[in-house]
Design an enzyme around this catalytic site. Sequence first.
Site, PDB file in Angstrom:
ATOM      1  N   ASP A   1      -0.547  11.344  13.726  1.00  0.00           N
ATOM      2  CA  ASP A   1      -1.921  10.537  11.632  1.00  0.00           C
ATOM      3  C   ASP A   1      -2.468   9.531  12.067  1.00  0.00           C
ATOM      4  O   ASP A   1      -2.583   8.803  11.576  1.00  0.00           O
ATOM      5  CB  ASP A   1      -0.554   9.949  11.317  1.00  0.00           C
ATOM      6  CG  ASP A   1      -0.773  10.093   9.414  1.00  0.00           C
ATOM      7  OD1 ASP A   1      -1.925  10.285   9.769  1.00  0.00           O
ATOM      8  OD2 ASP A   1      -0.601   9.462   8.592  1.00  0.00           O
TER       9      ASP A   1
ATOM     10  N   VAL B   1       4.456   1.237   1.477  1.00  0.00           N
ATOM     11  CA  VAL B   1       5.222  -0.223   2.204  1.00  0.00           C
ATOM     12  C   VAL B   1       4.810  -1.025   1.193  1.00  0.00           C
ATOM     13  O   VAL B   1       3.861  -1.398   0.774  1.00  0.00           O
ATOM     14  CB  VAL B   1       3.747  -0.473   3.229  1.00  0.00           C
ATOM     15  CG1 VAL B   1       3.822  -1.610   4.246  1.00  0.00           C
ATOM     16  CG2 VAL B   1       3.764   0.529   4.036  1.00  0.00           C
TER      17      VAL B   1
ATOM     18  N   GLY C   1       0.555  -1.404  -0.202  1.00  0.00           N
ATOM     19  CA  GLY C   1       0.166  -0.297  -0.186  1.00  0.00           C
ATOM     20  C   GLY C   1       1.163   1.305   0.334  1.00  0.00           C
ATOM     21  O   GLY C   1       1.899   1.197   0.330  1.00  0.00           O
TER      22      GLY C   1
END
Length: 512
Positions: free
Chosen positions: A233, A90, A83
Amino acid sequence: MSAPSSPSFASDDERALAELIEAWESGGESAVEVLLAARERELPGLRARFAALRATGLLDEPERRIDSFPERLGEFRLLARLGGGGMGVVYRARQESLGRDVALKLVRPDELYFPGARERFEREVRITAALSHPGIVPVYAHGDEQGIPFFAMELVDGASLEDVLQSLRGAHPSQLCGADLFRAAALRAPPAGPAPERERLARLDWPRTVAELGLAAARALAHAHEHGVLHRDVKPSNLLLARDGRLLVADFGLASSSAASKLTRTRSQMGSLPYLAPELLAGGAASPRSDVYGLCVTLYELAALRPPYWNTDTVVLRDAILRGDALPLRRLEAGVPADLAAVIELGMDADPARRYASHAELVADLENALAHRPVRARPAGPLLVAQRWVARHPTRAVALAAAALVALGAPSLVAWQQSRLRERERGLNEQLSGVNSELTRVNGELARSLGAEQASRASAERHFGEARDAVMTLLTRVAGEPTFREPALEPLRRDLYERALEFQERFLAEAE
């Protein structure tokens, strides 16, 4: 809001690479070639570094699937892309020195060009690697390869909550239960070993499932906060659901402190923007409260299967977040228990001072909500709701105020005018009463004066009559005397008659 600080670069290579990244995003290949032509002779290795960066997929749109990627990065052999997002990409990779598969995250180098960003990143990765909690994805290694920061973490056998939300798009929360969580994550088959957490979640209704996921994440974040690590995040893509039912938090400390200043970079920020706390968008610093905000926005989205804030226009989206312009959760999904909805809404309050100060406080209230105990959170009162509505809809507020003035103020104005008229009428009546009193007094004095005059007139008339009678009696008596008829007395008699006539005329004149 102060202007963002200028980047601080370690070398000319780093500065030039940052310029190339900006040129790529603003003008594409042609803009990059113009810059390379100007700088390549001065920095001969610049083209190769930029080519290596592009090859990793770090500069491509997150939605675009890259089938080609480098074979190796240091000791890691890249196997598959898992992803990507604004911060990086990643990969599933093989750490050959230890013979294990890991999740290898490559971070966009320009995210760390801001003052102190690289030092903070390295410090927090080291601290995160030292954290030990079952709800935190452990970090195995970190470093920098070919100018690209990376860290390797446990490869979780599962899916992110972002994957779950995407799979459940179009479903209705009232029709879901805990078992649907794993079906949506494409984790139909349980692990080979025991999975008590998965079995427990599968038996729950959807609101309790959401609350349990939130509790697991909040406990992990509370542990990190206690050790001085902020996440920065928190969002669905960074919350991983393992096949055995565990929820794990990933990617600690990676969000750039300059995120709010780069909202124009839609590609890199749209994924995180709906979960960024208002104070971060306004240029403030990250805090435990901002992490609380990101988690509670995620829980809202899980409970309602739609985010509280979303718009493809980043300016509109930013303004909605700053205003706290989200519908009450129970208005979207009535099946969410009131206490759970209150906890989630308090945690995503636009005012950080009203939010939970830490995830420890959020943990306590989520536990209370699940155990049906009283929670600290309470729905916003009518005054606060009205204030927020006015802030969100100023034009409509003015229109409604005008309508209210017409509907409610006009009768009040009429009543006020009538009251003023009654006051004036009372004043006039009081003045008239005073005039009447004065007239009564004057009339009394006139009456008294007239009475005195009438009495005086009557007395004068009486005296006049008496005098007249006396004169007439005297004349009658004198005229009756024989002596008075003598011729010799004729002159005297005439004079007496004339005097009597004159006296009579004078009395008659005065009587008039």
